[in-house]
Enzyme design. Sequence first.
Site, PDB file in Angstrom:
ATOM      1  N   ARG A 178     -14.759 -13.962 -10.713  1.00 23.81           N
ATOM      2  CA  ARG A 178     -14.207 -12.605 -10.689  1.00 23.81           C
ATOM      3  C   ARG A 178     -15.325 -11.566 -10.707  1.00 23.81           C
ATOM      4  NH1 ARG A 178      -8.744 -12.874 -11.707  1.00 23.81           N
ATOM      5  NH2 ARG A 178      -8.033 -14.592 -13.019  1.00 23.81           N
ATOM      6  N   HIS A 221       1.409   0.517 -13.108  1.00 24.40           N
ATOM      7  CA  HIS A 221       2.091  -0.716 -13.514  1.00 24.40           C
ATOM      8  C   HIS A 221       3.606  -0.455 -13.523  1.00 24.40           C
ATOM      9  CE1 HIS A 221       2.475  -4.615 -15.449  1.00 24.40           C
ATOM     10  NE2 HIS A 221       3.371  -4.065 -16.250  1.00 24.40           N
ATOM     11  N   GLY A 277       0.788  -1.228   0.000  1.00 23.07           N
ATOM     12  CA  GLY A 277       0.000   0.000   0.000  1.00 23.07           C
ATOM     13  C   GLY A 277       0.818   1.273   0.000  1.00 23.07           C
ATOM     14  N   SER A 278       2.061   1.209  -0.485  1.00 23.00           N
ATOM     15  CA  SER A 278       2.853   2.443  -0.486  1.00 23.00           C
ATOM     16  C   SER A 278       2.291   3.470  -1.466  1.00 23.00           C
ATOM     17  CB  SER A 278       4.324   2.147  -0.798  1.00 23.00           C
ATOM     18  OG  SER A 278       4.500   1.757  -2.141  1.00 23.00           O
ATOM     19  N   ASN A 279       1.742   3.004  -2.577  1.00 24.61           N
ATOM     20  CA  ASN A 279       1.117   3.952  -3.513  1.00 24.61           C
ATOM     21  C   ASN A 279      -0.140   4.565  -2.892  1.00 24.61           C
ATOM     22  OD1 ASN A 279       2.441   4.092  -6.316  1.00 24.61           O
ATOM     23  ND2 ASN A 279       2.523   1.903  -5.828  1.00 24.61           N
ATOM     24  N   ASP A 282      -3.428  -4.295 -18.750  1.00 22.32           N
ATOM     25  CA  ASP A 282      -2.334  -3.323 -18.848  1.00 22.32           C
ATOM     26  C   ASP A 282      -2.258  -2.671 -20.229  1.00 22.32           C
ATOM     27  OD1 ASP A 282      -1.628  -3.971 -16.221  1.00 22.32           O
ATOM     28  OD2 ASP A 282      -0.277  -5.563 -16.875  1.00 22.32           O
ATOM     29  N   ARG A 316      -5.477  -8.279  -8.783  1.00 24.31           N
ATOM     30  CA  ARG A 316      -6.541  -9.099  -9.356  1.00 24.31           C
ATOM     31  C   ARG A 316      -6.917  -8.544 -10.721  1.00 24.31           C
ATOM     32  NH1 ARG A 316      -6.281 -13.491  -7.049  1.00 24.31           N
ATOM     33  NH2 ARG A 316      -8.272 -14.040  -8.008  1.00 24.31           N
TER      34      ARG A 316
HETATM   35  C1  GRF Z   1       3.542  -1.484  -7.446  1.00 23.43           C
HETATM   36  O1  GRF Z   1       4.851  -1.636  -7.874  1.00 23.43           O
HETATM   37  C2  GRF Z   1       2.588  -1.542  -8.592  1.00 23.43           C
HETATM   38  O2  GRF Z   1       3.108  -1.035  -9.768  1.00 23.43           O
HETATM   39  C3  GRF Z   1       2.352  -3.013  -8.733  1.00 23.43           C
HETATM   40  O3  GRF Z   1       2.287  -3.483  -7.421  1.00 23.43           O
HETATM   41  C4  GRF Z   1       3.102  -2.663  -6.607  1.00 23.43           C
HETATM   42  C5  GRF Z   1       2.281  -2.239  -5.425  1.00 23.43           C
HETATM   43  O4  GRF Z   1       3.068  -1.583  -4.467  1.00 23.43           O
HETATM   44  N1  GRF Z   1       1.167  -3.267  -9.505  1.00 23.43           N
HETATM   45  P1  GRF Z   1       2.412  -0.906  -3.189  1.00 23.43           P
HETATM   46  O5  GRF Z   1       1.482  -1.937  -2.575  1.00 23.43           O
HETATM   47  O6  GRF Z   1       1.673   0.314  -3.617  1.00 23.43           O
HETATM   48  O7  GRF Z   1       3.545  -0.594  -2.289  1.00 23.43           O
END
Ligand code: GRF
Length: 214
Positions: free
Chosen positions: A92, A136, A39-41, A172, A118
């Site tokens: 799904r 991505h 969940g860093s993003n 993607d 998913r």
């Molecule tokens: C990211 O590198 C994203 O591109 C990929 O999964 C990773 C998730 O990272 N699809 P985080 O959970 O946001 O740290």
Amino acid sequence: MLTQLEYAATSLVSPPLGTKVLEPVRSPLKLGVLASGSGSNFAAIAAACAKDELPAQVQVMIYNNPNAKAAERAAQWQIPSRLLNHRSYAQREDLDHAIINTLQEFGVEWVVMAGWMRVVTPVLIDAFPERILNIHPSLLPSFRGVRAVEQALAAGVKITGCTVHLVVPELDSGPILTQAAVPILPGDTPETLHARIQVQEHLILKQAIALVAG
Ligand code: GRF
């Protein structure tokens, strides 16, 4: 022919002379975030919203993996979170219906797949047409699918990176909004390279949200 959003994306770096700058929307964009892992993003988005760096608010974070660290981050940022475990759904499409219900419950306008591991179906995509972003870890269209960082290392390319795109049924493959390049260094492992890509992911994801919010 470019959609309005694609045209705006092409103008991110240097808007053509004479381009009229659009006024930002007044009310914050209501986001729903889907995350499967660390969940860093998601945290980068939450922090930017909290600091008013983005004209947006995360209404809910949905995660599918009971062990996802993203859930802890949601608690830290006082953002509602919901576990929708994919193992509880036969198909799904069933999971996607549950996601839609939750997103609608929270009044979500745009969806951000921030490390959502998913495959989503047209059920979800049609509920939020051209309103789902995905991040991505490659320079699409190269290295689609899983293990994109490993794919780049195996291919021997010297530059990879990350991409934010709109989600379409093909994996993607939707229109690209923002990208960042990351050089591959001698001795890079999947972990070291992914760590540098993630620094850029956090930047371009915020850039893409600012773009769609404006
Ligand atoms: C990211 O590198 C994203 O591109 C990929 O999964 C990773 C998730 O990272 N699809 P985080 O959970 O946001 O740290």
